[in-house]
Design a protein around this motif. Structure first.
Motif, PDB file in Angstrom:
ATOM      1  N   HIS A 127     -51.543 -40.546 -22.830  1.00  0.00           N
ATOM      2  CA  HIS A 127     -52.082 -39.702 -21.482  1.00  0.00           C
ATOM      3  C   HIS A 127     -51.117 -38.228 -21.904  1.00  0.00           C
ATOM      4  N   PRO A 128     -51.675 -37.086 -21.828  1.00  0.00           N
ATOM      5  CA  PRO A 128     -50.767 -35.951 -21.842  1.00  0.00           C
ATOM      6  C   PRO A 128     -49.535 -35.859 -21.084  1.00  0.00           C
ATOM      7  N   ASP A 129     -49.786 -36.301 -19.952  1.00  0.00           N
ATOM      8  CA  ASP A 129     -48.672 -36.294 -18.832  1.00  0.00           C
ATOM      9  C   ASP A 129     -47.875 -37.582 -18.654  1.00  0.00           C
ATOM     10  N   GLY A 138     -32.407 -33.139 -25.117  1.00  0.00           N
ATOM     11  CA  GLY A 138     -31.839 -31.990 -25.525  1.00  0.00           C
ATOM     12  C   GLY A 138     -30.768 -31.871 -24.608  1.00  0.00           C
ATOM     13  N   TRP A 139     -29.771 -30.889 -25.113  1.00  0.00           N
ATOM     14  CA  TRP A 139     -28.567 -30.546 -24.461  1.00  0.00           C
ATOM     15  C   TRP A 139     -28.585 -30.312 -22.660  1.00  0.00           C
ATOM     16  N   TRP A 140     -29.892 -29.600 -22.697  1.00  0.00           N
ATOM     17  CA  TRP A 140     -30.030 -28.770 -21.409  1.00  0.00           C
ATOM     18  C   TRP A 140     -31.722 -28.528 -21.368  1.00  0.00           C
ATOM     19  N   ASN A 141     -32.356 -29.531 -20.371  1.00  0.00           N
ATOM     20  CA  ASN A 141     -33.699 -29.395 -20.478  1.00  0.00           C
ATOM     21  C   ASN A 141     -34.144 -29.112 -18.714  1.00  0.00           C
ATOM     22  N   PRO A 142     -34.182 -27.908 -18.444  1.00  0.00           N
ATOM     23  CA  PRO A 142     -34.629 -27.579 -17.145  1.00  0.00           C
ATOM     24  C   PRO A 142     -36.079 -27.768 -16.640  1.00  0.00           C
ATOM     25  N   LEU A 143     -37.013 -28.011 -17.882  1.00  0.00           N
ATOM     26  CA  LEU A 143     -38.201 -27.798 -17.667  1.00  0.00           C
ATOM     27  C   LEU A 143     -38.919 -29.160 -18.230  1.00  0.00           C
ATOM     28  N   PRO A 144     -39.884 -29.789 -17.700  1.00  0.00           N
ATOM     29  CA  PRO A 144     -40.380 -30.865 -18.310  1.00  0.00           C
ATOM     30  C   PRO A 144     -40.975 -30.424 -19.775  1.00  0.00           C
ATOM     31  N   VAL A 145     -41.458 -29.335 -20.196  1.00  0.00           N
ATOM     32  CA  VAL A 145     -42.024 -29.092 -21.521  1.00  0.00           C
ATOM     33  C   VAL A 145     -40.742 -29.372 -22.205  1.00  0.00           C
ATOM     34  N   SER A 146     -39.372 -28.640 -22.256  1.00  0.00           N
ATOM     35  CA  SER A 146     -38.218 -28.729 -23.015  1.00  0.00           C
ATOM     36  C   SER A 146     -38.296 -30.180 -23.240  1.00  0.00           C
ATOM     37  N   LEU A 147     -37.939 -30.759 -22.069  1.00  0.00           N
ATOM     38  CA  LEU A 147     -37.494 -32.311 -21.971  1.00  0.00           C
ATOM     39  C   LEU A 147     -38.553 -33.173 -22.782  1.00  0.00           C
ATOM     40  N   GLY A 148     -39.948 -32.914 -22.704  1.00  0.00           N
ATOM     41  CA  GLY A 148     -40.574 -33.532 -23.486  1.00  0.00           C
ATOM     42  C   GLY A 148     -40.675 -33.317 -25.097  1.00  0.00           C
ATOM     43  N   TRP A 149     -40.397 -32.098 -25.514  1.00  0.00           N
ATOM     44  CA  TRP A 149     -40.155 -31.780 -26.699  1.00  0.00           C
ATOM     45  C   TRP A 149     -38.829 -32.573 -27.306  1.00  0.00           C
ATOM     46  N   SER A 150     -37.956 -32.401 -26.555  1.00  0.00           N
ATOM     47  CA  SER A 150     -36.620 -33.123 -27.072  1.00  0.00           C
ATOM     48  C   SER A 150     -36.911 -34.540 -27.307  1.00  0.00           C
ATOM     49  N   LEU A 151     -37.552 -35.064 -26.323  1.00  0.00           N
ATOM     50  CA  LEU A 151     -37.613 -36.629 -26.450  1.00  0.00           C
ATOM     51  C   LEU A 151     -38.468 -36.985 -27.754  1.00  0.00           C
ATOM     52  N   LYS A 152     -39.446 -36.208 -27.898  1.00  0.00           N
ATOM     53  CA  LYS A 152     -40.183 -36.372 -29.079  1.00  0.00           C
ATOM     54  C   LYS A 152     -39.371 -36.186 -30.518  1.00  0.00           C
TER      55      LYS A 152
END
Length: 222
Positions: free
Chosen positions: A130-132, A204-218
């Protein structure tokens, strides 16, 4: 006005750069040895501004978080498959159950400094893919470390975690006082990232947004 416009432009560029670097620079920098047994499957749930961690329910998890049932959250019913945990700003969480109820004061506190709460709810089956929804397999030791991190996020009173009465979105959730303070730099998504790192995942080193956290996890957990 021109000086203000230039200042805001520079500020926006600085924020964008910080978010980009915070996504592209991994934390930890080097992958540490982890348990490869991958016996546990956890989920990260997101909406446009917030992330939660969904923990699969079994007898040991139910026993560890027994206080949820005592607070009226039905973690003991057969239909429950996950307990979902999120950390966030007290004013924004409690006073903004829907976007239509958005108020200025909670937003200001979220951008400056606010006390924090844990939001907990129970869920049945969660559809993947699921996208979310992002799923990750971790080992038993990492799973135990993640549970320790989540449990330590609850503020403790004389009788255990401090339940906030009459503060829920439905009959399946509730709020508890939490440790730490919330602001625009250290928010709900940085809490999620820190929790996931205790489980052996890289963010990522600093992930204040869901989109940036999602990218770094991938990027760092293939």
């Amino acid at each position: 006005m021109k000086k203000l416009g230039r200042f805001l432009g520079v500020l926006l560029i600085a924020v964008a750069l910080a978010v980009t670097l915070g996504t592209l620079v991994p934390r930890p920098l080097w992958q540490t040895a982890v348990d490869k047994s991958a016996t546990r499957h956890i989920l990260v749930l997101k909406n446009p501004i917030h992330t939660d961690i969904a923990i699969p329910l079994d007898d040991s998890v139910r026993q560890r978080f027994h206080f949820l049932v005592e607070a009226g959250i039905p973690a003991d019913i057969p239909e429950v498959r996950y307990i979902v945990f999120g950390w966030g700003g007290r004013a924004f969480y409690l006073e903004t159950p829907t976007w239509s109820e958005l108020k200025a004061v909670p937003v200001m506190k979220a951008l400056t400094l606010d006390a924090s709460v844990m939001h907990v709810y129970v869920a049945g089956d969660i559809v993947e893919p699921h996208p979310d929804v992002a799923g990750f397999d971790i080992g038993d030791d990492q799973f135990a470390a993640l549970l320790d991190f989540i449990q330590a996020s609850f503020q403790q009173g004389p009788d255990g975690p401090i339940h906030i009465p009459n503060a829920a979105y439905s009959k399946f959730d509730g709020f508890f006082e939490a440790n730490g303070h919330f602001n625009a730099l250290v928010g709900c998504n940085t809490w999620t990232a820190a929790a996931l790192r205790t489980a052996g995942l890289r963010t990522g080193w600093w992930n204040p947004l869901p989109v940036s956290l999602g990218w770094s996890l991938k990027l760092y957990n293939r």
